[in-house]
Design a protein around this motif. Sequence first.
Motif, PDB file in Angstrom:
ATOM      1  N   GLN A  44     -12.088  46.000 -19.586  1.00 45.37           N
ATOM      2  CA  GLN A  44     -11.834  44.562 -19.674  1.00 45.37           C
ATOM      3  C   GLN A  44     -10.711  44.308 -20.674  1.00 45.37           C
ATOM      4  OE1 GLN A  44     -14.893  41.920 -21.252  1.00 45.37           O
ATOM      5  NE2 GLN A  44     -14.308  40.345 -19.769  1.00 45.37           N
ATOM      6  N   PRO A  45      -9.654  43.602 -20.243  1.00 45.86           N
ATOM      7  CA  PRO A  45      -8.510  43.349 -21.119  1.00 45.86           C
ATOM      8  C   PRO A  45      -8.842  42.388 -22.261  1.00 45.86           C
ATOM      9  CG  PRO A  45      -8.015  42.719 -18.838  1.00 45.86           C
ATOM     10  CD  PRO A  45      -9.463  43.042 -18.896  1.00 45.86           C
ATOM     11  N   ARG A  46      -8.129  42.578 -23.350  1.00 48.49           N
ATOM     12  CA  ARG A  46      -8.151  41.666 -24.498  1.00 48.49           C
ATOM     13  C   ARG A  46      -6.756  41.096 -24.607  1.00 48.49           C
ATOM     14  NH1 ARG A  46     -10.394  45.682 -28.892  1.00 48.49           N
ATOM     15  NH2 ARG A  46      -8.342  45.301 -29.752  1.00 48.49           N
ATOM     16  N   VAL A  47      -6.664  39.777 -24.517  1.00 48.14           N
ATOM     17  CA  VAL A  47      -5.347  39.145 -24.457  1.00 48.14           C
ATOM     18  C   VAL A  47      -4.951  38.557 -25.809  1.00 48.14           C
ATOM     19  CG1 VAL A  47      -3.998  37.311 -23.340  1.00 48.14           C
ATOM     20  CG2 VAL A  47      -5.606  38.689 -21.993  1.00 48.14           C
ATOM     21  N   ASP A  48      -3.728  38.862 -26.226  1.00 51.07           N
ATOM     22  CA  ASP A  48      -3.171  38.356 -27.479  1.00 51.07           C
ATOM     23  C   ASP A  48      -2.853  36.869 -27.292  1.00 51.07           C
ATOM     24  OD1 ASP A  48      -0.974  39.732 -29.871  1.00 51.07           O
ATOM     25  OD2 ASP A  48      -1.079  37.595 -29.401  1.00 51.07           O
ATOM     26  N   LEU A  49      -3.354  36.023 -28.172  1.00 49.64           N
ATOM     27  CA  LEU A  49      -3.166  34.583 -27.982  1.00 49.64           C
ATOM     28  C   LEU A  49      -1.764  34.093 -28.316  1.00 49.64           C
ATOM     29  CD1 LEU A  49      -6.554  32.926 -28.993  1.00 49.64           C
ATOM     30  CD2 LEU A  49      -5.470  33.080 -26.748  1.00 49.64           C
ATOM     31  N   ILE A  50      -0.975  34.910 -28.992  1.00 56.01           N
ATOM     32  CA  ILE A  50       0.393  34.491 -29.283  1.00 56.01           C
ATOM     33  C   ILE A  50       1.351  34.940 -28.186  1.00 56.01           C
ATOM     34  CG2 ILE A  50       2.363  34.757 -30.872  1.00 56.01           C
ATOM     35  CD1 ILE A  50       0.294  34.693 -33.161  1.00 56.01           C
ATOM     36  N   THR A  51       1.272  36.216 -27.807  1.00 50.12           N
ATOM     37  CA  THR A  51       2.231  36.733 -26.821  1.00 50.12           C
ATOM     38  C   THR A  51       1.737  36.600 -25.383  1.00 50.12           C
ATOM     39  OG1 THR A  51       1.314  38.959 -26.869  1.00 50.12           O
ATOM     40  CG2 THR A  51       3.011  38.465 -28.494  1.00 50.12           C
ATOM     41  N   SER A 228      -8.830  36.407 -44.327  1.00 50.29           N
ATOM     42  CA  SER A 228      -8.616  36.588 -45.768  1.00 50.29           C
ATOM     43  C   SER A 228      -8.915  38.028 -46.175  1.00 50.29           C
ATOM     44  CB  SER A 228      -9.451  35.595 -46.572  1.00 50.29           C
ATOM     45  OG  SER A 228     -10.804  35.965 -46.537  1.00 50.29           O
ATOM     46  N   LEU A 229      -9.676  38.761 -45.355  1.00 52.19           N
ATOM     47  CA  LEU A 229      -9.954  40.181 -45.631  1.00 52.19           C
ATOM     48  C   LEU A 229      -9.024  41.092 -44.814  1.00 52.19           C
ATOM     49  CD1 LEU A 229     -13.869  39.991 -45.580  1.00 52.19           C
ATOM     50  CD2 LEU A 229     -12.409  40.253 -47.599  1.00 52.19           C
ATOM     51  N   GLN A 230      -7.960  40.536 -44.279  1.00 48.29           N
ATOM     52  CA  GLN A 230      -6.961  41.266 -43.480  1.00 48.29           C
ATOM     53  C   GLN A 230      -7.533  41.885 -42.214  1.00 48.29           C
ATOM     54  OE1 GLN A 230      -4.285  40.659 -45.210  1.00 48.29           O
ATOM     55  NE2 GLN A 230      -5.337  40.351 -47.155  1.00 48.29           N
ATOM     56  N   MET A 231      -8.543  41.246 -41.648  1.00 43.94           N
ATOM     57  CA  MET A 231      -9.090  41.749 -40.381  1.00 43.94           C
ATOM     58  C   MET A 231      -8.626  40.825 -39.259  1.00 43.94           C
ATOM     59  SD  MET A 231     -13.053  42.386 -41.466  1.00 43.94           S
ATOM     60  CE  MET A 231     -13.537  43.436 -42.839  1.00 43.94           C
ATOM     61  N   SER A 232      -8.407  41.404 -38.051  1.00 42.65           N
ATOM     62  CA  SER A 232      -8.077  40.582 -36.888  1.00 42.65           C
ATOM     63  C   SER A 232      -9.364  40.103 -36.241  1.00 42.65           C
ATOM     64  CB  SER A 232      -7.309  41.375 -35.842  1.00 42.65           C
ATOM     65  OG  SER A 232      -6.182  41.946 -36.393  1.00 42.65           O
ATOM     66  N   VAL A 233      -9.238  39.078 -35.393  1.00 41.30           N
ATOM     67  CA  VAL A 233     -10.422  38.525 -34.749  1.00 41.30           C
ATOM     68  C   VAL A 233     -10.243  38.466 -33.231  1.00 41.30           C
ATOM     69  CG1 VAL A 233     -11.996  36.561 -34.644  1.00 41.30           C
ATOM     70  CG2 VAL A 233     -10.841  37.098 -36.799  1.00 41.30           C
ATOM     71  N   VAL A 234     -11.234  38.973 -32.518  1.00 44.79           N
ATOM     72  CA  VAL A 234     -11.295  38.858 -31.066  1.00 44.79           C
ATOM     73  C   VAL A 234     -12.505  37.998 -30.728  1.00 44.79           C
ATOM     74  CG1 VAL A 234     -11.634  40.078 -28.881  1.00 44.79           C
ATOM     75  CG2 VAL A 234     -10.335  41.172 -30.711  1.00 44.79           C
ATOM     76  N   ALA A 235     -12.335  37.016 -29.867  1.00 49.33           N
ATOM     77  CA  ALA A 235     -13.488  36.241 -29.400  1.00 49.33           C
ATOM     78  C   ALA A 235     -13.901  36.766 -28.035  1.00 49.33           C
ATOM     79  CB  ALA A 235     -13.138  34.758 -29.319  1.00 49.33           C
ATOM     80  N   GLU A 236     -15.191  36.998 -27.871  1.00 49.49           N
ATOM     81  CA  GLU A 236     -15.723  37.534 -26.615  1.00 49.49           C
ATOM     82  C   GLU A 236     -16.275  36.412 -25.744  1.00 49.49           C
ATOM     83  OE1 GLU A 236     -17.796  41.693 -27.771  1.00 49.49           O
ATOM     84  OE2 GLU A 236     -19.077  39.940 -27.890  1.00 49.49           O
ATOM     85  N   GLY A 237     -16.348  36.665 -24.468  1.00 45.64           N
ATOM     86  CA  GLY A 237     -17.040  35.739 -23.566  1.00 45.64           C
ATOM     87  C   GLY A 237     -16.303  34.437 -23.329  1.00 45.64           C
ATOM     88  N   VAL A 238     -14.967  34.477 -23.389  1.00 42.34           N
ATOM     89  CA  VAL A 238     -14.181  33.259 -23.153  1.00 42.34           C
ATOM     90  C   VAL A 238     -14.077  33.024 -21.641  1.00 42.34           C
ATOM     91  CG1 VAL A 238     -11.928  32.172 -23.454  1.00 42.34           C
ATOM     92  CG2 VAL A 238     -12.909  33.576 -25.292  1.00 42.34           C
ATOM     93  N   ASP A 253      -7.005  35.789 -32.995  1.00 39.57           N
ATOM     94  CA  ASP A 253      -5.907  36.673 -32.600  1.00 39.57           C
ATOM     95  C   ASP A 253      -5.919  37.038 -31.111  1.00 39.57           C
ATOM     96  OD1 ASP A 253      -4.708  37.355 -35.363  1.00 39.57           O
ATOM     97  OD2 ASP A 253      -6.876  37.617 -35.623  1.00 39.57           O
ATOM     98  N   GLU A 254      -7.106  37.397 -30.616  1.00 40.28           N
ATOM     99  CA  GLU A 254      -7.191  37.829 -29.220  1.00 40.28           C
ATOM    100  C   GLU A 254      -8.456  37.279 -28.581  1.00 40.28           C
ATOM    101  OE1 GLU A 254      -6.566  42.211 -28.646  1.00 40.28           O
ATOM    102  OE2 GLU A 254      -6.117  42.161 -30.778  1.00 40.28           O
ATOM    103  N   VAL A 255      -8.446  37.170 -27.267  1.00 38.69           N
ATOM    104  CA  VAL A 255      -9.654  36.766 -26.550  1.00 38.69           C
ATOM    105  C   VAL A 255      -9.949  37.745 -25.418  1.00 38.69           C
ATOM    106  CG1 VAL A 255      -9.483  34.297 -27.052  1.00 38.69           C
ATOM    107  CG2 VAL A 255      -8.387  35.221 -25.014  1.00 38.69           C
TER     108      VAL A 255
END
Length: 279
Positions: A44-51, A228-238, A253-255
């Motif tokens: 299952q792809p994870r899509v970058d919300l900026i690009t 703030s802890l320099q971690m990226s965030v992916v939201a699941e189930g969009v 960052d990604e969905v």
Amino acid sequence: AKRDTGTSYRFYNRQLHISAGHQLQLEADLRNALRAGELELYYQPRVDLITGEVRGVESLIRWNHPTRGLVMPDDFIPAAERSGLIVPIGYWVIEQACERLRQAADAGFPGLVVAVNLSFRQFHDRKMTETIFRIIFNANVDTSLLELELTESAMMHDPDYAQRCLRELSQLGISFALDDFGTGYSSLTNLQHLPISLVKIDKSFVQALGESGDSEHIIRAIISLAHSLQMSVVAEGVETEGQLDFLRDQHCDEVQGYYYARPMPWDDLVTFLHDRNRL
Ligand code: C2E
Ligand code: CA
Ligand code: CA
Ligand code: CA
């Protein structure tokens, strides 16, 4: 009332007996499935919300059962965990991920991240680091593109050992994602000393958006703390545009979710990548 109790006790016993037999049969079938090549991974792809590009994919296991058809992980992973079979299955999944990393590079997508799920039960294997090291060494792939997803509870059985595994594996270049975040008990601050570079917000929060104000607050808090802890965030189930818009506004960052794509066989994923990621 007493007589009724007797009847239901006997019935209960018979049910237990049947389900224990079922369990043994399932384990035997599963052991055979691994050998017979009936296990299969979907992506299952994870899509970058900026690009708008696919930055990574999550490997999700299925069992191509000869008579029952495609069996979903929730119907056999628990049995694999109880029996310990998840340990060899888990190593097979990592081998597959290494193979896919090579194929992705050959297909023109050299930076694609391939993520796999790690079960709590795999941390009971004292040779975990050593075995994973052997797999990636033999595969000769860029380990920075391999990501292991684990839940907070996976590390609870023996936190010291789990932390040592994470440190050793991250020294090899492997990265870690915290899965189903928000459903457990620890806070991100407790986890900040671990080599975790990504947090996956559990789909229950995303799917409650619009129904409860709480989920908005929770998602907002997770994203800002993770960043703030320099971690990226992916939201699941969009699944909807509304969820996507909210997450974009919050600088997620990604969905990952049905809105973009369901988990799919590798060949379909390659087609999806060609459509989505401009070469
Ligand atoms: P997970 O790691 O939380 O994986 C995400 C699950 O959410 C997947 O279910 C995926 O198909 C589903 N999903 C993705 N997008 C959406 C969406 O928009 N809406 C909804 N309703 N669902 C969505 P799946 O494939 O059935 O896997 C279930 C669980 O089984 C996984 O949850 C993971 O915990 C476990 N699992 C899957 N593959 C493996 C594996 O190779 N090893 C281990 N140990 N566990 C695995
Ligand atoms: Ca996962
Ligand atoms: Ca998850
Ligand atoms: Ca889950």
